[in-house]
Design an enzyme around this catalytic site. Structure first.
Site, PDB file in Angstrom:
ATOM      1  CB  THR A  27     -11.017  33.353 -43.942  1.00  0.00           C
ATOM      2  OG1 THR A  27     -10.626  32.413 -45.179  1.00  0.00           O
ATOM      3  CG2 THR A  27      -9.482  33.427 -42.927  1.00  0.00           C
ATOM      4  CB  ALA A  57      -8.302  30.297 -47.835  1.00  0.00           C
ATOM      5  CB  VAL A  83      -9.519  24.217 -51.020  1.00  0.00           C
ATOM      6  CG1 VAL A  83     -10.217  25.054 -52.074  1.00  0.00           C
ATOM      7  CG2 VAL A  83      -8.155  24.380 -51.174  1.00  0.00           C
ATOM      8  CE  LYS A  84     -15.368  28.277 -44.899  1.00  0.00           C
ATOM      9  NZ  LYS A  84     -15.581  29.656 -44.134  1.00  0.00           N
ATOM     10  CB  ILE A  85     -15.428  23.431 -51.903  1.00  0.00           C
ATOM     11  CG1 ILE A  85     -14.028  23.344 -52.281  1.00  0.00           C
ATOM     12  CG2 ILE A  85     -16.675  22.952 -52.908  1.00  0.00           C
ATOM     13  CD1 ILE A  85     -13.605  23.777 -53.482  1.00  0.00           C
TER      14      ILE A  85
END
Ligand code: E4P
Length: 209
Positions: A27, A57, A83-85
């Site tokens: 997402t 996310a 975790v999208k960074i």
């Protein structure tokens, strides 16, 4: 090759999951916004309850402390959250710190092999080269995937290449040929992978016979 759907639409995720070939979901803030006025964390939880796989996310902070705080909150939402960074200097620091804590990460907004090299050195679990957006500016997104593959293989980096911003079945085919570990695609593209006029014509004839 793992297949992810690139959407926050729960019905589409459910339908893709029902096909039995879904390995995860990606997402981003724009995709979540399309779902209207939803609670972000609750929505991510719902996605995680549908698919048994990694669900990316994204953080919205752009400073190290903010990213770490959001990452810690997101990992409390569900064990499948990745975790999208974003691929910026503070993001590289966050990737390194999260890796040391054993938190899985997807480094997003990658547009060059040197960025991908930095992300792998920082310990990202996934790197997301955005093929479609590179194509949009009249460059070749697939060359980016090929070059990242070569660099990662040269140094045995374990970061998985997640081909993103996929727009059509040819992107999926070429990403597979280039050795991408994962393709994340809109639900419509997943369905388009099935299409072939000879399949339709052949089935029609078999059923008629
Ligand atoms: C990947 O994780 C991104 O969400 C996505 O693939 C972006 O695609 P777009 O360029 O079609 O917005």
């Amino acid at each position: 090759m793992k297949f992810f759907v690139d959407t926050a639409d729960l019905d589409d995720i459910q339908e893709a999951n029902d096909m039995g070939i879904l390995d995860g979901v990606t997402t981003n803030p724009s995709l979540v916004k399309e779902q209207g006025n939803v609670d972000f964390h609750e929505h991510v939880f719902k996605i995680c309850e549908i698919v048994d796989g990694d669900v990316s996310a994204e953080v919205t902070a752009t400073d190290f402390d903010g990213m770490m705080e959001e990452a810690h909150t997101l990992t409390q939402v569900h064990e499948n959250v990745v975790v999208k960074i974003p691929l910026i200097k503070e993001g590289i620091k966050a990737l390194r710190a999260l890796d040391e804590e054993g938190i899985e990460t997807n480094c997003t907004l990658c547009f060059s092999p040197s960025q991908a090299l930095l992300a792998a050195k920082a310990g990202a679990d996934y790197i997301s080269p955005f093929l479609g957006r590179v194509d949009d500016i009249s460059a070749d997104g697939m060359t980016l995937v090929e070059e990242i593959r070569e660099i990662y293989d040269n140094y045995d980096f374990e970061t998985e290449i997640l081909a993103a911003s996929i727009r059509h079945p040819t992107h999926v085919k070429r990403a597979a040929l280039a050795g991408a570990d994962v393709a994340t695609m809109p639900f419509e593209t997943l369905i388009d992978l099935l299409d072939h006029p000879l399949t339709d014509r052949g089935l029609e004839r078999f059923l008629a016979d």
